[in-house]
Design a protein around this motif. Structure first.
Motif, short mmCIF file in Angstrom:
data_model
loop_
_atom_site.label_atom_id
_atom_site.label_comp_id
_atom_site.label_asym_id
_atom_site.label_seq_id
_atom_site.Cartn_x
_atom_site.Cartn_y
_atom_site.Cartn_z
N ALA A 72 40.75 -6.89 -0.61
CA ALA A 72 40.81 -5.85 -1.47
C ALA A 72 40.43 -4.48 -0.52
CB ALA A 72 39.24 -5.89 -2.34
N ALA A 73 39.69 -4.48 0.47
CA ALA A 73 39.18 -3.75 1.25
C ALA A 73 40.81 -3.08 2.10
CB ALA A 73 38.09 -3.63 2.19
N ALA A 74 41.11 -4.07 2.52
CA ALA A 74 42.56 -3.70 3.26
C ALA A 74 43.79 -3.03 2.39
CB ALA A 74 43.22 -4.89 3.81
N TYR A 75 43.50 -3.46 1.25
CA TYR A 75 44.65 -2.95 0.05
C TYR A 75 44.20 -1.71 -0.47
CZ TYR A 75 47.88 -7.11 0.16
OH TYR A 75 48.61 -7.83 0.59
N TRP A 76 42.97 -1.45 -0.28
CA TRP A 76 42.65 0.03 -1.02
C TRP A 76 42.74 0.87 0.26
CZ3 TRP A 76 38.04 2.79 1.05
CH2 TRP A 76 37.68 3.85 0.20
N ILE A 77 42.51 0.44 1.72
CA ILE A 77 42.95 1.63 2.66
C ILE A 77 44.41 1.75 2.58
CG2 ILE A 77 42.94 1.76 5.16
CD1 ILE A 77 40.37 0.04 5.22
N PHE A 88 44.34 -4.14 7.66
CA PHE A 88 43.91 -5.34 7.95
C PHE A 88 42.98 -5.33 9.53
CE2 PHE A 88 46.49 -7.17 4.77
CZ PHE A 88 45.39 -8.06 3.75
N LEU A 89 43.50 -4.61 10.20
CA LEU A 89 42.91 -4.42 11.68
C LEU A 89 41.69 -3.57 11.33
CD1 LEU A 89 45.69 -3.78 14.23
CD2 LEU A 89 43.96 -5.92 13.97
N ILE A 90 41.67 -2.54 10.57
CA ILE A 90 40.53 -1.79 10.27
C ILE A 90 39.32 -2.42 9.58
CG2 ILE A 90 39.59 0.20 9.03
CD1 ILE A 90 42.25 1.65 9.24
N TYR A 95 34.17 -5.81 10.52
CA TYR A 95 33.45 -6.85 10.57
C TYR A 95 32.82 -7.19 11.93
CZ TYR A 95 34.60 -8.32 5.69
OH TYR A 95 34.74 -8.55 4.27
N PHE A 96 33.83 -6.68 12.88
CA PHE A 96 33.40 -7.13 14.28
C PHE A 96 31.97 -6.28 14.54
CE2 PHE A 96 33.63 -6.02 18.88
CZ PHE A 96 33.63 -7.45 19.36
N LEU A 101 26.27 -5.62 15.41
CA LEU A 101 25.01 -5.03 14.79
C LEU A 101 24.07 -6.13 14.29
CD1 LEU A 101 23.09 -2.59 13.97
CD2 LEU A 101 24.18 -2.96 11.45
N ILE A 102 24.25 -7.24 13.58
CA ILE A 102 23.38 -8.15 13.37
C ILE A 102 23.08 -9.09 14.37
CG2 ILE A 102 23.44 -10.46 11.98
CD1 ILE A 102 24.96 -8.97 9.82
N ALA A 103 24.06 -9.19 15.48
CA ALA A 103 23.44 -9.96 16.69
C ALA A 103 22.51 -9.15 17.47
CB ALA A 103 24.95 -10.37 17.45
N PHE A 104 22.66 -7.97 17.57
CA PHE A 104 21.61 -7.20 18.21
C PHE A 104 20.31 -7.33 17.70
CE2 PHE A 104 19.75 -2.89 18.83
CZ PHE A 104 19.49 -2.80 20.24
N ILE A 105 20.12 -7.10 16.34
CA ILE A 105 19.01 -7.04 15.60
C ILE A 105 18.46 -8.51 15.73
CG2 ILE A 105 17.84 -7.43 13.32
CD1 ILE A 105 20.10 -5.44 12.43
#
Length: 179
Positions: A72-77, A88-90, A95-96, A101-105
């Motif tokens: 949905a996000a890819a098709y919205w973009i 899809f790369l965006i 997600y990357f 960010l989650i790994a850093f926390i």
């Protein structure tokens, strides 16, 4: 009616009967308390299991939702006129960045973990006390008496060990010298 001599307040009962009655009532009370605690624990475990199952179900649904959200996000973009592959790369890049960010926390939280200092200090203190403890010496009279009483006391090795030693076994002296 009931016999007045059969209740706890009766003055006709002996001290032994009163103690026996009190012991029986205390035992029944303890058994009832244990049964109540078991029932409460069973109920709490059942509630916890149902709650855990609900959280697992919610997690599975969120996991199934992620690909749909990504599309949905890819098709919205893509509606902005950007190529579908770039869209899809965006989304993948977002997600990357979120994963980093989650790994850093998580890493910051792991660095705040300290060793159990009180447990370590207690273990060291116990070890120090045990190292200072001295074993009880074994008198040589007991060893000689044991060998003479044993059915196979004709062993020359056993007699030689008692006669030639100081009464303490060699393993015990080695163990004490190594500490």
């Amino acid at each position: 009616m009931s016999d007045p001599g059969n209740y706890a307040g009766s003055t006709d009962r002996s001290i032994g009967q009163l103690v026996a009655a009190a012991t029986a009532e205390m035992s029944a009370l303890v058994h009832d308390e244990i049964a109540l605690a078991k029932a409460e624990v069973r109920q709490d475990v059942r509630r916890g299991a149902i709650g855990s199952a609900a959280f697992i179900g919610a997690g599975v649904l969120l996991l199934f939702m992620m690909p749909m959200l990504s599309f949905a996000a890819a098709y919205w973009i893509h509606t902005s006129g950007l190529g579908l592959a770039w869209c899809f790369l965006i989304v993948a890049g977002a997600y990357f960045l979120l994963a980093i960010l989650i790994a850093f926390i998580g890493l910051r939280k792991f660095k705040k973990i300290k060793p159990p200092e009180k447990s370590i200090a207690s273990a060291k203190q116990t070890a120090a006390v045990l190292q200072k403890a001295k074993p009880h010496p074994r008198p040589s009279i007991e060893a000689a008496a044991i060998i003479e009483r044993s059915p196979g006391s004709g062993s020359s090795l056993a007699k030689k060990g008692v006669e030639g030693g100081s009464g303490q076994d060699k393993a015990g002296s080695v163990a004490r010298s190594s500490t």
